[in-house]
Design an enzyme around this catalytic site. Structure first.
Site, PDB file in Angstrom:
ATOM      1  N   ASP A 270       1.440   4.291   2.489  1.00  0.00           N
ATOM      2  CA  ASP A 270       1.129   5.243   3.392  1.00  0.00           C
ATOM      3  C   ASP A 270       1.432   6.758   3.316  1.00  0.00           C
ATOM      4  O   ASP A 270       2.558   7.179   3.067  1.00  0.00           O
ATOM      5  CB  ASP A 270       1.825   5.100   4.734  1.00  0.00           C
ATOM      6  CG  ASP A 270       1.784   3.061   4.879  1.00  0.00           C
ATOM      7  OD1 ASP A 270       0.568   2.235   5.049  1.00  0.00           O
ATOM      8  OD2 ASP A 270       2.680   2.241   4.023  1.00  0.00           O
TER       9      ASP A 270
ATOM     10  N   ASP B 142       0.893  -1.086  -0.427  1.00  0.00           N
ATOM     11  CA  ASP B 142      -0.075   0.567   0.042  1.00  0.00           C
ATOM     12  C   ASP B 142       1.346   1.376  -0.155  1.00  0.00           C
ATOM     13  O   ASP B 142       1.833   1.089  -0.339  1.00  0.00           O
ATOM     14  CB  ASP B 142      -1.041  -0.484   0.587  1.00  0.00           C
ATOM     15  CG  ASP B 142       0.302  -0.209   2.458  1.00  0.00           C
ATOM     16  OD1 ASP B 142       0.906   0.433   2.200  1.00  0.00           O
ATOM     17  OD2 ASP B 142      -1.243   0.185   3.390  1.00  0.00           O
TER      18      ASP B 142
ATOM     19  N   ASP C 102      -3.448   4.547   2.846  1.00  0.00           N
ATOM     20  CA  ASP C 102      -3.055   4.649   4.279  1.00  0.00           C
ATOM     21  C   ASP C 102      -3.182   6.176   4.644  1.00  0.00           C
ATOM     22  O   ASP C 102      -2.018   6.561   4.149  1.00  0.00           O
ATOM     23  CB  ASP C 102      -2.437   3.812   5.624  1.00  0.00           C
ATOM     24  CG  ASP C 102      -2.870   1.780   5.406  1.00  0.00           C
ATOM     25  OD1 ASP C 102      -4.714   2.005   4.930  1.00  0.00           O
ATOM     26  OD2 ASP C 102      -2.379   1.316   5.904  1.00  0.00           O
TER      27      ASP C 102
HETATM   28  N1  CTP Z   1       0.479   0.618  11.689  1.00  0.00           N
HETATM   29  C1  CTP Z   1      -0.346   0.896  12.694  1.00  0.00           C
HETATM   30  N2  CTP Z   1      -1.319   0.543  12.774  1.00  0.00           N
HETATM   31  C2  CTP Z   1      -1.764   0.500  11.507  1.00  0.00           C
HETATM   32  C3  CTP Z   1      -1.023  -0.615  10.714  1.00  0.00           C
HETATM   33  C4  CTP Z   1       0.045  -0.021  10.701  1.00  0.00           C
HETATM   34  O1  CTP Z   1       0.589   1.640  13.384  1.00  0.00           O
HETATM   35  N3  CTP Z   1      -3.212  -0.237  12.080  1.00  0.00           N
HETATM   36  C5  CTP Z   1       1.934   0.835  11.728  1.00  0.00           C
HETATM   37  C6  CTP Z   1       2.971  -0.604  11.175  1.00  0.00           C
HETATM   38  O2  CTP Z   1       3.010  -0.344  12.428  1.00  0.00           O
HETATM   39  C7  CTP Z   1       3.822   0.066  10.165  1.00  0.00           C
HETATM   40  C8  CTP Z   1       3.418   1.419   9.486  1.00  0.00           C
HETATM   41  O3  CTP Z   1       2.136   1.236  10.357  1.00  0.00           O
HETATM   42  O4  CTP Z   1       4.979   1.166  11.063  1.00  0.00           O
HETATM   43  C9  CTP Z   1       3.278   1.064   7.791  1.00  0.00           C
HETATM   44  O5  CTP Z   1       2.274  -0.214   7.599  1.00  0.00           O
HETATM   45  P1  CTP Z   1       2.703  -0.579   6.995  1.00  0.00           P
HETATM   46  O6  CTP Z   1       1.640   0.009   5.561  1.00  0.00           O
HETATM   47  O7  CTP Z   1       1.017  -1.913   7.118  1.00  0.00           O
HETATM   48  O8  CTP Z   1       3.634  -1.618   6.462  1.00  0.00           O
HETATM   49  P2  CTP Z   1       4.781  -0.765   5.258  1.00  0.00           P
HETATM   50  O9  CTP Z   1       5.535  -1.304   6.581  1.00  0.00           O
HETATM   51  O10 CTP Z   1       4.587  -0.064   4.707  1.00  0.00           O
HETATM   52  O11 CTP Z   1       5.035  -2.226   4.041  1.00  0.00           O
HETATM   53  P3  CTP Z   1       4.435  -2.386   3.160  1.00  0.00           P
HETATM   54  O12 CTP Z   1       4.912  -1.845   1.980  1.00  0.00           O
HETATM   55  O13 CTP Z   1       3.754  -3.731   2.805  1.00  0.00           O
HETATM   56  O14 CTP Z   1       3.193  -1.786   3.120  1.00  0.00           O
HETATM   57 MN    MN Z   2       2.820   0.564   4.048  1.00  0.00          MN
HETATM   58 MN    MN Z   3      -0.795   0.474   5.237  1.00  0.00          MN
END
Ligand code: CTP
Ligand code: MN
Ligand code: MN
Length: 396
Positions: free
Chosen positions: A224, A222, A320
């Site tokens: 963020d 995703d 997000d």
């Molecule tokens: N996070 C959080 N609460 C959530 C979802 C995510 O605090 N409900 C935090 C996670 O701990 C992470 C960050 O947001 O530090 C990003 O989460 P995520 O998008 O799931 O992971 P990524 O590290 O960005 O991996 P990816 O590249 O697969 O998206």
């Molecule tokens: Mn992410």
């Molecule tokens: Mn995320």
């Protein structure tokens, strides 16, 4: 087993302990918390870490969180080793390598593969859990219930008369797009759209790319973003305005916004250990059009369409959005940059080593019974007594 009875133990039945020249074996030294280590994206042990990560994922999908964390920690230790592991003796003295993880590593070093990993990969249950939790809005619990009801794949899910919530309907509809990795170029194109939305509804507000892309990853599941405004209070009520703007421009296929509910007086010392953060945030699915990417200076052929194998001029991307007041910005930035294991380890370090409590909102010092302020990530690391680790080295 072929003989059908216990046989005489011969030499060839015994594990062949290769006599190794101890002096030639490189032994590594690694601190035990991931937040004390510099973990770049360079990984010399992907065969081992992929195997342990798969077992971690399987444990997490099976509601065995403790086992999941143990495998994640073991994988994270291997990620920082400067050389590929070739011999078990190299692992002596390393932290976080439990009996189970060591068994898996040994299996791979000696036989080229781990029987447990291979059988997990092949298992119908694991395959079904992966496919079903690949639907946005479906967690391990729901997937498990469906499997017990005989649903193992998307066709069976569609054929069943399960009632799906709004997120799950969007997840099913855009399944292929959402399960296709997001590129950095696509993340940047989404970034431009979010910048435009934010500038339109609150000039002066700032957008920061967080999550995996801030850590330098080239792809993600995703994108963020963290949004704030330099004047405290101006960010209140910002998310619904951003979402309305995006919706009016046709950028959203799905969104669910949750309100900010964090109050220091309620959530602070009385309940210092809550990990869930309560910023205003929005889980969404963006419609990223081909021409948006081109506008952002990128070229790419059209996206493949799931339905007819043809080409469609857009794709769905999970996005997000989080809004934080400027006073909590450093904590939100640190908390949302990840990796998930790095975050978990930071909180464990704070609690176990410093009698502090860290969240994405604040840092509470349990000894001094006071909140520790910070306006940068560097200050938070300093409060925690840790060397500063930049985002690109938080890929634990
Ligand atoms: N996070 C959080 N609460 C959530 C979802 C995510 O605090 N409900 C935090 C996670 O701990 C992470 C960050 O947001 O530090 C990003 O989460 P995520 O998008 O799931 O992971 P990524 O590290 O960005 O991996 P990816 O590249 O697969 O998206
Ligand atoms: Mn992410
Ligand atoms: Mn995320």
């Amino acid at each position: 087993m072929r003989a059908g009875h216990p046989v005489q133990i011969l030499d060839r039945h015994k594990l062949q302990d290769q006599p190794t020249n101890e002096a030639e074996v490189e032994v590594f030294s690694v601190p035990s918390y991931a937040c004390q280590r510099r973990t770049t994206l360079e990984n010399r042990n992907t065969v081992l870490t992929d195997a342990l990560s798969l077992l971690a994922e399987n444990a997490e999908l099976s509601a065995e969180e403790g086992r999941g964390v143990a495998f994640r920690r073991a994988a994270a230790v291997l990620k920082v080793l400067p050389e590929p592991v070739t011999d078990m003796t190299q692992l002596r003295g390393l932290p976080c390598l439990g009996e189970h993880s060591l068994r898996v590593i040994k299996d791979i070093l000696e036989n080229g593969a781990s029987s447990e990993v291979e059988s997990t990969k092949q298992s119908e249950r694991f395959k079904a859990l992966k496919v079903l939790t690949g639907v946005f809005g479906v967690g391990a619990k729901t997937a498990d219930r469906w499997i017990r009801e005989g649903i193992h794949d998307l066709q069976q899910l569609k054929d069943s008369r399960q009632t799906l919530n709004r997120a799950q309907r969007a997840g099913l509809e855009h399944y292929d797009d959402i399960n296709q990795p997001v590129s950095k170029a696509e993340a940047d194109a989404i970034g431009e759209i979010v910048e435009e939305a934010v500038a339109s509804v609150l000039p002066g507000a700032q957008v920061t790319l967080i999550g995996g892309f801030r850590r330098g990853k080239l792809t993600g599941h995703d994108v963020d973003f963290l949004i704030t405004h330099p004047e405290e209070g101006r960010e209140v009520g910002l998310m619904p305005k951003i979402v309305s703007w995006l919706e009016s421009q046709g950028f959203l296929l799905y969104q669910k916004t949750t309100r900010n509910s964090y109050l220091e007086s309620d959530d602070g010392p009385a309940r210092p250990c809550s990990n869930m953060d309560r910023f205003e945030r929005c889980f969404s699915v963006f419609k990223l059009a081909e021409d948006e990417k081109r506008r952002a200076g990128q070229t790419q052929s059209h996206y493949a369409s799931a339905e007819d194998g043809g080409l469609k001029p857009w794709r769905a991307v999970r996005v997000d959005l989080v809004v934080s007041p400027i006073s909590q910005f450093a904590f939100a930035l640190l908390g949302w940059t990840g990796s998930k294991l790095f975050e978990r380890e930071l909180r464990r370090w704070a609690g176990h080593e410093k009698t502090m409590s860290l969240s994405s909102h604040a840092l509470y010092d349990g000894t001094q019974r006071t909140y520790l302020r910070a306006t940068s990530e560097e200050e938070i690391f300093a409060h925690l007594g840790l060397d500063y680790i930049p985002p690109s080295e938080r890929n634990a």
